[in-house]
Enzyme design. Sequence first.
Site, PDB file in Angstrom:
ATOM      1  N   PHE A   1       0.815  -1.211   0.000  1.00  0.00           N
ATOM      2  CA  PHE A   1       0.000   0.000   0.000  1.00  0.00           C
ATOM      3  C   PHE A   1       0.848   1.259   0.000  1.00  0.00           C
ATOM      4  CE2 PHE A   1      -4.356  -1.410   1.930  1.00  0.00           C
ATOM      5  CZ  PHE A   1      -4.647  -2.057   0.742  1.00  0.00           C
TER       6      PHE A   1
ATOM      7  N   GLN B   1      -1.083  -9.591   8.261  1.00  0.00           N
ATOM      8  CA  GLN B   1      -2.086  -8.572   7.928  1.00  0.00           C
ATOM      9  C   GLN B   1      -2.561  -8.790   6.492  1.00  0.00           C
ATOM     10  OE1 GLN B   1      -0.554  -4.504   9.524  1.00  0.00           O
ATOM     11  NE2 GLN B   1       1.215  -5.844   9.417  1.00  0.00           N
TER      12      GLN B   1
ATOM     13  N   HIS C   1      -6.656  -9.620   8.953  1.00  0.00           N
ATOM     14  CA  HIS C   1      -7.568  -8.839   8.104  1.00  0.00           C
ATOM     15  C   HIS C   1      -8.392  -9.708   7.165  1.00  0.00           C
ATOM     16  CE1 HIS C   1      -4.740  -5.170   8.873  1.00  0.00           C
ATOM     17  NE2 HIS C   1      -5.598  -5.366   9.838  1.00  0.00           N
TER      18      HIS C   1
HETATM   19  P1  NAD Z   1       2.234  -1.249   3.882  1.00  0.00           P
HETATM   20  O1  NAD Z   1       1.988  -1.133   2.439  1.00  0.00           O
HETATM   21  O2  NAD Z   1       1.766  -0.159   4.772  1.00  0.00           O
HETATM   22  O3  NAD Z   1       3.807  -1.399   4.129  1.00  0.00           O
HETATM   23  C1  NAD Z   1       4.567  -2.371   3.475  1.00  0.00           C
HETATM   24  C2  NAD Z   1       5.990  -2.272   3.985  1.00  0.00           C
HETATM   25  O4  NAD Z   1       6.717  -3.351   3.451  1.00  0.00           O
HETATM   26  C3  NAD Z   1       6.707  -0.989   3.573  1.00  0.00           C
HETATM   27  O5  NAD Z   1       7.301  -0.390   4.714  1.00  0.00           O
HETATM   28  C4  NAD Z   1       7.766  -1.482   2.581  1.00  0.00           C
HETATM   29  O6  NAD Z   1       8.982  -0.758   2.690  1.00  0.00           O
HETATM   30  C5  NAD Z   1       7.969  -2.904   2.976  1.00  0.00           C
HETATM   31  N1  NAD Z   1       8.324  -3.795   1.872  1.00  0.00           N
HETATM   32  C6  NAD Z   1       7.783  -3.874   0.636  1.00  0.00           C
HETATM   33  N2  NAD Z   1       8.314  -4.888  -0.054  1.00  0.00           N
HETATM   34  C7  NAD Z   1       9.240  -5.451   0.762  1.00  0.00           C
HETATM   35  C8  NAD Z   1      10.126  -6.554   0.634  1.00  0.00           C
HETATM   36  N3  NAD Z   1      10.185  -7.282  -0.489  1.00  0.00           N
HETATM   37  N4  NAD Z   1      10.935  -6.846   1.680  1.00  0.00           N
HETATM   38  C9  NAD Z   1      10.909  -6.117   2.832  1.00  0.00           C
HETATM   39  N5  NAD Z   1      10.075  -5.073   3.007  1.00  0.00           N
HETATM   40  C10 NAD Z   1       9.253  -4.760   1.990  1.00  0.00           C
HETATM   41  O7  NAD Z   1       1.666  -2.667   4.355  1.00  0.00           O
HETATM   42  P2  NAD Z   1       1.130  -3.163   5.766  1.00  0.00           P
HETATM   43  O8  NAD Z   1       1.966  -2.625   6.865  1.00  0.00           O
HETATM   44  O9  NAD Z   1       0.939  -4.618   5.651  1.00  0.00           O
HETATM   45  O10 NAD Z   1      -0.293  -2.490   5.918  1.00  0.00           O
HETATM   46  C11 NAD Z   1      -1.167  -2.405   4.818  1.00  0.00           C
HETATM   47  C12 NAD Z   1      -2.494  -3.090   4.922  1.00  0.00           C
HETATM   48  O11 NAD Z   1      -2.832  -3.400   3.586  1.00  0.00           O
HETATM   49  C13 NAD Z   1      -2.506  -4.392   5.635  1.00  0.00           C
HETATM   50  O12 NAD Z   1      -3.493  -4.292   6.560  1.00  0.00           O
HETATM   51  C14 NAD Z   1      -2.893  -5.441   4.598  1.00  0.00           C
HETATM   52  O13 NAD Z   1      -4.103  -6.060   4.984  1.00  0.00           O
HETATM   53  C15 NAD Z   1      -3.255  -4.702   3.370  1.00  0.00           C
HETATM   54  N6  NAD Z   1      -2.615  -5.199   2.133  1.00  0.00           N
HETATM   55  C16 NAD Z   1      -2.485  -6.531   1.917  1.00  0.00           C
HETATM   56  C17 NAD Z   1      -1.885  -6.993   0.769  1.00  0.00           C
HETATM   57  C18 NAD Z   1      -1.751  -8.466   0.575  1.00  0.00           C
HETATM   58  O14 NAD Z   1      -2.567  -9.234   1.081  1.00  0.00           O
HETATM   59  N7  NAD Z   1      -0.727  -8.939  -0.138  1.00  0.00           N
HETATM   60  C19 NAD Z   1      -1.376  -6.090  -0.177  1.00  0.00           C
HETATM   61  C20 NAD Z   1      -1.534  -4.721   0.075  1.00  0.00           C
HETATM   62  C21 NAD Z   1      -2.143  -4.295   1.240  1.00  0.00           C
END
Ligand code: NAD
Length: 249
Positions: free
Chosen positions: A33, A103, A121
Amino acid sequence: MRLESIRRKIKEAASLVFFGGAGTSTESGIPDFRTAGGLYSQPGVRHYTPEELLSRRMLEQNPELFFEYYRNHLLYPNAKPNRAHVVLSKWEREGRLDTVITQNIDGLHQMAGSQRVLELHGSVHRNYCTNCDYTAGLDEIMKAFHLVPQCPQCGGMLRPDVVLYGEALDSDVMHQAVQALQRADFLIVGGTSLVVYPAAGLIDYFQGENLLLINREATPYDHRAKWVIHDMIGEVLSQLSAEPSSNDH
Ligand code: NAD
């Protein structure tokens, strides 16, 4: 040397827990996100923010717009687990990992073979009728004729079992997550910006010293961790699960 000492501590841990977020799945091609290129850096739809589009209010008041956004931005039916998911499931099979708390809503930990996964979630793979007891998998949502998927039993709206903005987290899942964190003596937090509450606040229940934080960018919890690695989680977990090499640093 640093990786070697972390690896040794992980091996000695009696109860290892992983707490992760969207960054755990970016190496599977699912955008997170909050980083550049993530969902929040892309334009919303009309004048709505992603939070408004993914809210309970939007689902109830404008389900067409909700599902248009949800289908375009949150469903990745072809995504496959990456090295991070695979290492965590291997550690569980080897009896080294207690629980994954995520999450994420993408189901990739289970696809990689993890059994004890707490989905704070919810999951895009579970869907239910808002009117009767019908449930559906992701396939049925993908194939649905209507943009707003309809229940084949009663014609009501099918919705994902995902916690939307404006909805509470499942209290049973939260309770299990708190218990896992309280019994843990090693916690790995990875791929999460740690700004989404109440999920992020859960890590306060971890009382041990062995907190490893792996995230590409700094987080508000970096100062709490014994070890902080700003790198790709798939790469770091692979290195931690591999046998020691002379390149360890
Ligand atoms: P976020 O987007 O707020 O943060 C993601 C973090 O991961 C960032 O700080 C980024 O620097 C780091 N990151 C990205 N790729 C990385 C990698 N390969 N290795 C290490 N670090 C990496 O995400 P969040 O904190 O999970 O919160 C967002 C909300 O969005 C969650 O509640 C989740 O439910 C939802 N979400 C879920 C998905 C999914 O299911 N795949 C995708 C997007 C958002």
